[in-house]
Design a protein around this motif. Structure first.
Motif, PDB file in Angstrom:
ATOM      1  N   PRO A 407      44.965  27.353  31.731  1.00 18.98           N
ATOM      2  CA  PRO A 407      43.870  28.066  32.412  1.00 18.98           C
ATOM      3  C   PRO A 407      42.786  28.564  31.437  1.00 18.98           C
ATOM      4  CG  PRO A 407      45.708  29.561  32.029  1.00 18.98           C
ATOM      5  CD  PRO A 407      46.126  28.237  31.463  1.00 18.98           C
ATOM      6  N   LEU A 408      43.105  28.617  30.118  1.00 15.61           N
ATOM      7  CA  LEU A 408      42.162  29.300  29.226  1.00 15.61           C
ATOM      8  C   LEU A 408      41.067  28.367  28.710  1.00 15.61           C
ATOM      9  CD1 LEU A 408      44.675  31.566  27.234  1.00 15.61           C
ATOM     10  CD2 LEU A 408      43.611  31.964  29.446  1.00 15.61           C
ATOM     11  N   GLY A 409      40.964  27.202  29.353  1.00 14.28           N
ATOM     12  CA  GLY A 409      39.874  26.304  29.000  1.00 14.28           C
ATOM     13  C   GLY A 409      38.828  26.254  30.100  1.00 14.28           C
ATOM     14  N   ILE A 410      38.975  27.144  31.082  1.00 16.02           N
ATOM     15  CA  ILE A 410      38.006  27.197  32.182  1.00 16.02           C
ATOM     16  C   ILE A 410      36.892  28.171  31.806  1.00 16.02           C
ATOM     17  CG2 ILE A 410      37.678  27.814  34.620  1.00 16.02           C
ATOM     18  CD1 ILE A 410      40.658  27.071  35.023  1.00 16.02           C
ATOM     19  N   PHE A 411      35.652  27.764  31.998  1.00 11.75           N
ATOM     20  CA  PHE A 411      34.551  28.656  31.614  1.00 11.75           C
ATOM     21  C   PHE A 411      33.339  28.451  32.512  1.00 11.75           C
ATOM     22  CE2 PHE A 411      33.999  24.735  29.242  1.00 11.75           C
ATOM     23  CZ  PHE A 411      32.642  24.481  29.321  1.00 11.75           C
ATOM     24  N   SER A 412      32.451  29.427  32.482  1.00 12.89           N
ATOM     25  CA  SER A 412      31.203  29.328  33.253  1.00 12.89           C
ATOM     26  C   SER A 412      30.047  29.029  32.307  1.00 12.89           C
ATOM     27  CB  SER A 412      30.937  30.656  33.963  1.00 12.89           C
ATOM     28  OG  SER A 412      30.468  31.606  33.015  1.00 12.89           O
ATOM     29  N   GLY A 413      28.910  28.695  32.883  1.00  6.53           N
ATOM     30  CA  GLY A 413      27.710  28.468  32.076  1.00  6.53           C
ATOM     31  C   GLY A 413      27.318  29.710  31.304  1.00  6.53           C
ATOM     32  N   ALA A 414      27.657  30.862  31.862  1.00  4.68           N
ATOM     33  CA  ALA A 414      27.328  32.127  31.191  1.00  4.68           C
ATOM     34  C   ALA A 414      28.079  32.247  29.865  1.00  4.68           C
ATOM     35  CB  ALA A 414      27.671  33.304  32.104  1.00  4.68           C
ATOM     36  N   GLY A 415      29.340  31.835  29.877  1.00  8.50           N
ATOM     37  CA  GLY A 415      30.109  31.878  28.638  1.00  8.50           C
ATOM     38  C   GLY A 415      29.571  30.896  27.618  1.00  8.50           C
ATOM     39  N   MET A 538      25.731  23.099  35.369  1.00  5.51           N
ATOM     40  CA  MET A 538      27.042  23.562  35.824  1.00  5.51           C
ATOM     41  C   MET A 538      26.972  24.218  37.196  1.00  5.51           C
ATOM     42  SD  MET A 538      28.844  24.951  32.361  1.00  5.51           S
ATOM     43  CE  MET A 538      30.404  25.327  33.131  1.00  5.51           C
ATOM     44  N   LYS A 539      28.055  24.096  37.936  1.00  5.58           N
ATOM     45  CA  LYS A 539      28.124  24.739  39.246  1.00  5.58           C
ATOM     46  C   LYS A 539      28.410  26.220  39.076  1.00  5.58           C
ATOM     47  CE  LYS A 539      29.307  21.537  42.931  1.00  5.58           C
ATOM     48  NZ  LYS A 539      30.175  20.372  42.679  1.00  5.58           N
ATOM     49  N   MET A 540      29.343  26.503  38.143  1.00 11.59           N
ATOM     50  CA  MET A 540      29.760  27.889  37.939  1.00 11.59           C
ATOM     51  C   MET A 540      28.983  28.450  36.752  1.00 11.59           C
ATOM     52  SD  MET A 540      33.626  29.217  37.463  1.00 11.59           S
ATOM     53  CE  MET A 540      33.926  28.387  35.925  1.00 11.59           C
ATOM     54  N   ARG A 541      28.047  29.364  37.028  1.00 10.05           N
ATOM     55  CA  ARG A 541      27.171  29.834  35.958  1.00 10.05           C
ATOM     56  C   ARG A 541      27.276  31.333  35.728  1.00 10.05           C
ATOM     57  NH1 ARG A 541      21.266  27.844  36.697  1.00 10.05           N
ATOM     58  NH2 ARG A 541      21.138  28.504  34.521  1.00 10.05           N
ATOM     59  N   LYS A 542      28.241  31.981  36.381  1.00  8.34           N
ATOM     60  CA  LYS A 542      28.396  33.427  36.211  1.00  8.34           C
ATOM     61  C   LYS A 542      29.832  33.738  35.798  1.00  8.34           C
ATOM     62  CE  LYS A 542      26.559  33.569  40.281  1.00  8.34           C
ATOM     63  NZ  LYS A 542      26.179  34.005  41.614  1.00  8.34           N
ATOM     64  N   SER A 543      29.963  34.595  34.802  1.00  7.73           N
ATOM     65  CA  SER A 543      31.285  34.875  34.233  1.00  7.73           C
ATOM     66  C   SER A 543      32.266  35.395  35.274  1.00  7.73           C
ATOM     67  CB  SER A 543      31.151  35.898  33.105  1.00  7.73           C
ATOM     68  OG  SER A 543      30.385  35.368  32.060  1.00  7.73           O
ATOM     69  N   HIS A 544      31.789  36.260  36.188  1.00 11.83           N
ATOM     70  CA  HIS A 544      32.720  36.872  37.130  1.00 11.83           C
ATOM     71  C   HIS A 544      33.224  35.883  38.174  1.00 11.83           C
ATOM     72  CE1 HIS A 544      28.686  37.476  38.876  1.00 11.83           C
ATOM     73  NE2 HIS A 544      29.283  37.348  40.035  1.00 11.83           N
ATOM     74  N   GLU A 545      32.606  34.686  38.205  1.00 16.39           N
ATOM     75  CA  GLU A 545      33.089  33.664  39.144  1.00 16.39           C
ATOM     76  C   GLU A 545      34.154  32.773  38.522  1.00 16.39           C
ATOM     77  OE1 GLU A 545      29.576  31.679  40.507  1.00 16.39           O
ATOM     78  OE2 GLU A 545      29.108  33.288  41.935  1.00 16.39           O
ATOM     79  N   ASN A 546      34.411  32.974  37.230  1.00 12.69           N
ATOM     80  CA  ASN A 546      35.420  32.159  36.549  1.00 12.69           C
ATOM     81  C   ASN A 546      36.802  32.472  37.148  1.00 12.69           C
ATOM     82  OD1 ASN A 546      37.412  31.208  34.779  1.00 12.69           O
ATOM     83  ND2 ASN A 546      36.115  31.499  32.969  1.00 12.69           N
TER      84      ASN A 546
END
Lengths: 579, 168
Positions: A407-415, A538-546
């Motif tokens: 799971p620790l390789g999942i990230f958002s555009g924000a990261g 990226m679809k996921m661009r906000k950290s809190h959505e990770n």
């Protein structure tokens, strides 16, 4: 500015008055060799490698500092010029430790290139040599003055970019050498470990403290679970070590290479960056609401932290207590993930790949061991990863693109955008805006804080409250900001500071580019562009959505800034002396 | 590597000296072109040498890094990082003295005192400094110890001269 007409090797060119011969020649399509010159930083005309003939001039002139004027006739390739340049480099080589075959900079050395291009005889002059004196006192850097050409590029960047100035030329004549005040080892000075001197060095006199062999050994140890993770900037730098254009994004190939190197888990420090936003964003909102110390300043850049401790020990309250993404990542591996796997954190080895040399110092700081063992075991630079890949015989450009592990390789555009100056601020704003206002920001692109300028500022309206932010990169810029903070004149609420100009993409652990490339290409801009392009796609661009971050809080940490989060993800700072 | 001779003598600067130095630095800082070199010259006039304590004050007051100050201090031969010993041995390395063997005199002196040229013993008692021509070439090779002059020296004379000061 007035234009002047000059001729370079009989080629007429029109350039602005005050342009140097070096730059005018570039306009005419001619590259004049240089050694000590770094545009805007080290323009001292000291090495004499760039000499040219100017019609009517008494002697050869240094092209890097000699301005052109109307009607000037310059010759860059006469027998006289060639002989002079050749003799200069041969004399430099006479006092050079020519162990090139085992030198870290072999095939990427400006002295070697000059010697080849100018047709030098490296053994023409034999004489007294500077004794090898190696400073390996720090965990991040080695200086070997037997390979130093005294160009002063390292001392110039230390002073001009970073306002640190702990290295300089001591002594005189043949005894001149680059060192610290009172010949102290570097570890006993206010050096911040940024590594900008390493990437400015034309030879192998400065290099990072390598830990390649240690990492190879742990990979081969069957009793260890070995985790690797790279920082955002690594994926837009690594390709350059394999001949790809500046800023090429090689994320997929990098993951594939890491897997083939034998790491057990291939994760991403971007996950740690997303987590940083959760903690730092919450900390900022708390300070804003509860009258905490403002401005709050980011704590991701370990060289900045050390700089602040040495130079502004009375202002440490302004620093966010959050660990850096690297350290958060390591701490989560050794607590949450180790528990999940049911293994003793002592049997886990976390290797981070960083665009940074100061990360080697950070990993050994106090209060960076959430599970009672160091959060991070080895922090390698982008360059060291490239060496690992080459040593393993992996044909990098033929690798398929692969995905990080969960799971620790999942990230958002924000990261991801943490790699560029302004990225942390933008990532925080994406989340903070939504938390405060209750809906997504009208645009997720906070363009005001993007770009490679040294100091940027902006104001945002969050549900009626104005938040004033500032982004600085390069410690000389940070010093200006901090003088205002100390004087109580700072008008900002939230400040992002990155030590290296342009942020981590231009870090001291990134691929080393020759002065010619540095002077003519926007390296940090190209690398940053590549990061922002990936974020935009990226679809996921906000950290809190990770989702992995959400799950971590749900299963383990509770809330951001909870007691447990504090124990694992936050740290402390110590005042240090300037001398 | 370096010929830089760092001092091992404990710093004995007084409050008066520091006040004097700070006043000098105020003057320099308010001048049109504050220069580190001027500061070092004035500081050396006050302390007799330039230890880290003094250079640190200069760096702080002038807003430059300690390394920048040290770089200047080690570039010019007029500056010294060591205090003169209570017994300051000076050996002339001018042309006449050198031709007559003063190089060997320095070597012997270094051996007898256990110090290198440019150094001061950590108790502050002895120092060795090679000098330019002292103007009495007829006596070559010449050595001075404070105001005593020893001429027409040979290497054999050195142990006795050193012993004389060690007995004082």
């Amino acid at each position: 500015m007035a234009l002047v007409n000059v001729k370079i090797n009989n080629i007429p060119v029109q350039v602005e008055e005050g342009t140097t011969i070096l730059e005018a020649a570039k306009v005419a399509g001619i590259k004049i060799p240089t050694l000590c010159y770094l545009k805007g930083v080290n323009e001292i005309g000291a090495c004499r490698v760039c000499v040219c003939e100017v019609k009517g001039a008494r002697s050869l002139v240094a092209a890097c500092v000699y301005p052109v004027n109307e009607g000037m006739d310059v010759f860059t390739n006469t027998p006289n010029v060639r002989a002079s340049r050749k003799a200069t480099v041969e004399l430099l080589l006479s006092n050079h430790n020519k162990a090139c075959l085992s030198c870290v900079r072999n095939n990427n050395c400006e002295l070697q290139t000059l010697s080849t291009e100018l047709g030098c005889d490296a053994t023409k002059y034999e004489g007294v040599k500077t004794e090898a004196s190696i400073d390996g006192s720090t965990p991040y850097l080695i200086r070997d003055n037997s390979k130093c050409v005294l160009c002063r590029r390292c001392t110039a960047v230390c002073k001009e970019y970073q306002s640190v100035a702990v290295i300089g030329a001591n002594g005189r004549g043949f005894d001149t050498h680059i060192a610290c005040a009172f010949e102290k080892p570097l570890a006993d000075t206010a050096c911040v470990g940024c590594g900008q001197c390493i990437v400015a060095c034309p030879t192998g006199a400065l290099t990072e403290m390598e830990q390649i062999d240690d990492v190879l050994n742990v990979i081969n140890d069957p009793t260890k679970r070995v985790i690797v993770a790279a920082a955002p900037s690594v994926r837009v730098g690594l390709g350059e070590e394999f001949g790809m254009p500046i800023g090429t994004n090689v994320e997929g190939k990098m993951v594939a290479a890491m897997r083939r190197l034998g790491f057990d888990d291939v994760f991403d420090v971007n996950f740690g960056a997303d987590l940083t936003i959760m903690e730092e964003g919450t900390e900022f909102l708390g300070r804003l609401k509860n009258g905490g110390t403002l401005p709050m300043i980011t704590s991701c850049s370990p060289a900045w932290i050390k700089f602040c401790e040495h130079n502004f020990p009375d202002q440490l309250d302004h620093l966010s207590s959050c660990k850096s993404p690297q350290q958060m990542f390591g701490a989560v591996c050794k607590t949450y993930y180790a528990e999940k796997l049911g293994i003793d954190p002592k049997d886990m080895v976390v290797v981070s790949i960083m665009p940074c040399t100061a990360k080697k110092f950070e990993r050994g700081r106090g209060n960076q061991n959430a599970a009672g063992v160091p959060d991070i075991d080895y922090a390698l630079t982008t360059r060291e990863l490239a060496k690992l890949i080459k040593r393993a015989g992996i044909i990098f450009d033929e690798l398929p693109d692969e995905q990080f592990d969960s799971p620790l390789g999942i990230f958002s555009g924000a990261g991801l955008i943490f790699g560029a100056t302004g990225g942390v601020m933008e990532a925080a704003l994406r989340t903070v805006y939504e938390v405060v206002v209750g809906k997504e920001a009208p645009s997720l692109d906070f363009n005001e804080v993007r770009g490679t300028e040294g100091i940027k500022e902006a104001e945002y309206n969050l549900a009626g409250q104005t938040v004033r932010v500032c982004v600085a990169s390069g410690l000389a810029n940070a010093r200006k900001i901090m003088e205002d903070v100390r004087a109580g004149k700072s008008k900002y609420d939230f400040i992002e500071i990155m030590s290296c100009p342009g942020g981590c993409v231009n870090g001291g652990g990134q691929p080393i580019k020759s002065a010619f490339v540095r002077n003519n290409k926007d390296i940090k801009g190209e690398r940053a562009k590549s990061i922002y392009a990936q974020d935009a796609a990226m679809k996921m661009r906000k950290s809190h959505e990770n989702p992995a971050v959400q799950q971590l809080y749900k299963e383990y940490l509770g809330e951001p800034n909870s007691h447990k989060a504090h124990e694992i993800l936050h740290t402390s700072y110590i005042p240090r002396n300037r001398y | 590597m370096s010929k830089i001779k760092l001092t091992t003598v404990a710093f004995k600067g007084t409050a008066e000296q520091e006040a004097q130095l700070r006043q000098v630095l105020d003057e320099i800082n308010s001048s049109e072109h504050p220069s580190v070199m001027t500061a070092l010259q004035r500081a050396q006039a006050i302390y007799g040498y330039l230890p880290i304590e003094v250079q640190t004050i200069i760096a702080e007051e002038m807003g430059v890094s300690l390394e920048e100050v040290f770089g200047v201090a080690t570039f010019y031969s007029q500056f010294t990082l060591n205090p003169q010993g209570s017994y300051a041995f000076g050996v002339c390395l001018g042309t006449a003295c050198y031709v007559k063997g003063s190089g060997d005199v320095v070597a012997k002196l270094e051996e007898c005192l256990g110090l290198k040229d440019g150094e001061t013993s950590s108790d502050g008692k002895y120092s060795i400094a090679s000098t330019r021509c002292v103007g009495c070439c007829g006596l070559a090779p010449v050595m001075t110890v404070n105001n005593e002059v020893y001429g027409k020296l040979t290497v054999k004379d050195i142990p006795d001269i050193v012993a004389k000061y060690q007995a004082m």
